[in-house]
Motif scaffolding. Sequence first.
Motif, PDB file in Angstrom:
ATOM      1  N   VAL A 140       0.856  -1.180   0.000  1.00  0.00           N
ATOM      2  CA  VAL A 140       0.000   0.000   0.000  1.00  0.00           C
ATOM      3  C   VAL A 140       0.894   1.234   0.000  1.00  0.00           C
ATOM      4  O   VAL A 140       1.880   1.296   0.728  1.00  0.00           O
ATOM      5  CB  VAL A 140      -0.947   0.005   1.224  1.00  0.00           C
ATOM      6  CG1 VAL A 140      -1.669   1.334   1.350  1.00  0.00           C
ATOM      7  CG2 VAL A 140      -1.937  -1.141   1.120  1.00  0.00           C
ATOM      8  N   GLY A 141       0.562   2.186  -0.865  1.00  0.00           N
ATOM      9  CA  GLY A 141       1.348   3.410  -0.950  1.00  0.00           C
ATOM     10  C   GLY A 141       2.372   3.398  -2.063  1.00  0.00           C
ATOM     11  O   GLY A 141       3.027   4.390  -2.330  1.00  0.00           O
ATOM     12  N   MET A 142       2.500   2.276  -2.735  1.00  0.00           N
ATOM     13  CA  MET A 142       3.490   2.126  -3.805  1.00  0.00           C
ATOM     14  C   MET A 142       2.871   2.496  -5.145  1.00  0.00           C
ATOM     15  O   MET A 142       1.713   2.219  -5.400  1.00  0.00           O
ATOM     16  CB  MET A 142       3.949   0.661  -3.826  1.00  0.00           C
ATOM     17  CG  MET A 142       4.937   0.314  -4.907  1.00  0.00           C
ATOM     18  SD  MET A 142       5.449  -1.412  -4.732  1.00  0.00           S
ATOM     19  CE  MET A 142       6.645  -1.216  -3.428  1.00  0.00           C
ATOM     20  N   GLU A 143       3.660   3.110  -6.002  1.00  0.00           N
ATOM     21  CA  GLU A 143       3.214   3.427  -7.347  1.00  0.00           C
ATOM     22  C   GLU A 143       3.154   2.147  -8.171  1.00  0.00           C
ATOM     23  O   GLU A 143       4.036   1.293  -8.089  1.00  0.00           O
ATOM     24  CB  GLU A 143       4.191   4.412  -7.980  1.00  0.00           C
ATOM     25  CG  GLU A 143       3.798   4.885  -9.343  1.00  0.00           C
ATOM     26  CD  GLU A 143       4.762   5.925  -9.895  1.00  0.00           C
ATOM     27  OE1 GLU A 143       4.540   6.337 -11.045  1.00  0.00           O
ATOM     28  OE2 GLU A 143       5.712   6.320  -9.190  1.00  0.00           O
ATOM     29  N   ALA A 144       2.106   2.008  -8.959  1.00  0.00           N
ATOM     30  CA  ALA A 144       1.947   0.848  -9.833  1.00  0.00           C
ATOM     31  C   ALA A 144       1.055   1.251 -11.007  1.00  0.00           C
ATOM     32  O   ALA A 144       0.371   2.265 -10.955  1.00  0.00           O
ATOM     33  CB  ALA A 144       1.327  -0.325  -9.072  1.00  0.00           C
ATOM     34  N   THR A 145       1.083   0.447 -12.044  1.00  0.00           N
ATOM     35  CA  THR A 145       0.255   0.703 -13.219  1.00  0.00           C
ATOM     36  C   THR A 145      -0.656  -0.485 -13.454  1.00  0.00           C
ATOM     37  O   THR A 145      -0.186  -1.620 -13.516  1.00  0.00           O
ATOM     38  CB  THR A 145       1.129   0.931 -14.473  1.00  0.00           C
ATOM     39  OG1 THR A 145       1.974   2.048 -14.227  1.00  0.00           O
ATOM     40  CG2 THR A 145       0.274   1.202 -15.696  1.00  0.00           C
ATOM     41  N   ALA A 146      -1.953  -0.224 -13.563  1.00  0.00           N
ATOM     42  CA  ALA A 146      -2.908  -1.272 -13.919  1.00  0.00           C
ATOM     43  C   ALA A 146      -3.054  -1.252 -15.434  1.00  0.00           C
ATOM     44  O   ALA A 146      -3.287  -0.199 -16.022  1.00  0.00           O
ATOM     45  CB  ALA A 146      -4.254  -1.017 -13.246  1.00  0.00           C
ATOM     46  N   ARG A 147      -2.906  -2.389 -16.058  1.00  0.00           N
ATOM     47  CA  ARG A 147      -3.079  -2.503 -17.503  1.00  0.00           C
ATOM     48  C   ARG A 147      -4.303  -3.371 -17.748  1.00  0.00           C
ATOM     49  O   ARG A 147      -4.407  -4.459 -17.208  1.00  0.00           O
ATOM     50  CB  ARG A 147      -1.853  -3.118 -18.150  1.00  0.00           C
ATOM     51  CG  ARG A 147      -0.625  -2.261 -17.962  1.00  0.00           C
ATOM     52  CD  ARG A 147       0.507  -2.662 -18.871  1.00  0.00           C
ATOM     53  NE  ARG A 147       1.692  -1.923 -18.530  1.00  0.00           N
ATOM     54  CZ  ARG A 147       1.989  -0.718 -19.005  1.00  0.00           C
ATOM     55  NH1 ARG A 147       1.175  -0.138 -19.845  1.00  0.00           N
ATOM     56  NH2 ARG A 147       3.084  -0.110 -18.640  1.00  0.00           N
ATOM     57  N   HIS A 154      -3.981  -6.314 -15.336  1.00  0.00           N
ATOM     58  CA  HIS A 154      -2.632  -6.745 -14.975  1.00  0.00           C
ATOM     59  C   HIS A 154      -1.942  -5.594 -14.256  1.00  0.00           C
ATOM     60  O   HIS A 154      -2.123  -4.439 -14.615  1.00  0.00           O
ATOM     61  CB  HIS A 154      -1.832  -7.122 -16.239  1.00  0.00           C
ATOM     62  CG  HIS A 154      -2.507  -8.200 -17.010  1.00  0.00           C
ATOM     63  ND1 HIS A 154      -2.260  -9.538 -16.803  1.00  0.00           N
ATOM     64  CD2 HIS A 154      -3.446  -8.154 -17.992  1.00  0.00           C
ATOM     65  CE1 HIS A 154      -2.996 -10.250 -17.615  1.00  0.00           C
ATOM     66  NE2 HIS A 154      -3.728  -9.434 -18.349  1.00  0.00           N
ATOM     67  N   ILE A 155      -1.113  -5.901 -13.270  1.00  0.00           N
ATOM     68  CA  ILE A 155      -0.432  -4.895 -12.489  1.00  0.00           C
ATOM     69  C   ILE A 155       1.062  -4.921 -12.821  1.00  0.00           C
ATOM     70  O   ILE A 155       1.683  -5.968 -12.775  1.00  0.00           O
ATOM     71  CB  ILE A 155      -0.610  -5.169 -10.966  1.00  0.00           C
ATOM     72  CG1 ILE A 155      -2.074  -5.278 -10.586  1.00  0.00           C
ATOM     73  CG2 ILE A 155       0.114  -4.099 -10.140  1.00  0.00           C
ATOM     74  CD1 ILE A 155      -2.885  -4.050 -10.790  1.00  0.00           C
ATOM     75  N   ASP A 156       1.636  -3.746 -13.174  1.00  0.00           N
ATOM     76  CA  ASP A 156       3.069  -3.593 -13.376  1.00  0.00           C
ATOM     77  C   ASP A 156       3.606  -2.701 -12.273  1.00  0.00           C
ATOM     78  O   ASP A 156       3.004  -1.676 -11.967  1.00  0.00           O
ATOM     79  CB  ASP A 156       3.366  -2.877 -14.709  1.00  0.00           C
ATOM     80  CG  ASP A 156       2.955  -3.680 -15.920  1.00  0.00           C
ATOM     81  OD1 ASP A 156       2.842  -4.916 -15.813  1.00  0.00           O
ATOM     82  OD2 ASP A 156       2.759  -3.049 -16.977  1.00  0.00           O
ATOM     83  N   ARG A 157       4.696  -3.093 -11.696  1.00  0.00           N
ATOM     84  CA  ARG A 157       5.324  -2.247 -10.698  1.00  0.00           C
ATOM     85  C   ARG A 157       6.073  -1.124 -11.405  1.00  0.00           C
ATOM     86  O   ARG A 157       6.738  -1.344 -12.386  1.00  0.00           O
ATOM     87  CB  ARG A 157       6.292  -3.055  -9.858  1.00  0.00           C
ATOM     88  CG  ARG A 157       6.943  -2.184  -8.834  1.00  0.00           C
ATOM     89  CD  ARG A 157       7.531  -2.949  -7.728  1.00  0.00           C
ATOM     90  NE  ARG A 157       8.250  -1.999  -6.914  1.00  0.00           N
ATOM     91  CZ  ARG A 157       9.305  -2.294  -6.243  1.00  0.00           C
ATOM     92  NH1 ARG A 157       9.768  -3.519  -6.237  1.00  0.00           N
ATOM     93  NH2 ARG A 157       9.906  -1.391  -5.534  1.00  0.00           N
ATOM     94  N   ALA A 158       5.929   0.085 -10.886  1.00  0.00           N
ATOM     95  CA  ALA A 158       6.567   1.247 -11.523  1.00  0.00           C
ATOM     96  C   ALA A 158       8.058   1.248 -11.254  1.00  0.00           C
ATOM     97  O   ALA A 158       8.565   0.676 -10.378  1.00  0.00           O
ATOM     98  CB  ALA A 158       5.946   2.534 -11.000  1.00  0.00           C
TER      99      ALA A 158
END
Length: 158
Positions: A140-147, A154-158
């Motif tokens: 929680v609190g981490m940047e991520a991108t949902a595709r 799908h979740i990619d870690r930034a």
Amino acid sequence: MGDHGAVEVEGRPRVTLTSSRRPIVTGMQSYTIGQAARLLGVSPDTARRWADAGRITTHRDEGGRRLVDGRDLAAFSVDLARSGGADEETPYTSVRNAFPGIVTAIKLGDVAAQVEIQAGPHRLVSLLTREAVEELGLEVGMEATARVKSTNVHIDRA
């Protein structure tokens, strides 16, 4: 230890994986005002005004830069989305179906996991394996991108 090893970091396990896989990262991420603004879908000036008004809690790093704790930003992004959004007109886009945002909730089961991301005014929830969440080191609190493709997120870690 073989290909996989475990060490203890601040009372929490940290798994070290082979070079072909990303390690799991522990620790809280902080964001600059500019990064926070991008994740919230507002201008850096708006984010600074919110910080000056006490709406977003900030602290300064050794270089004097203003930073926002990831957990504080996650909570603020959820509150902002629930209250109807930003103070200024902001265009939102899902170019190539990518939604950069901040992780606001993670529910871990024995095998499966649920990850929630707030991307500007958009709340996205993805069901994935617990192993995937651990390999990405999502917190929680981490940047991520949902595709998004069709009905899959799908979740990619930034």
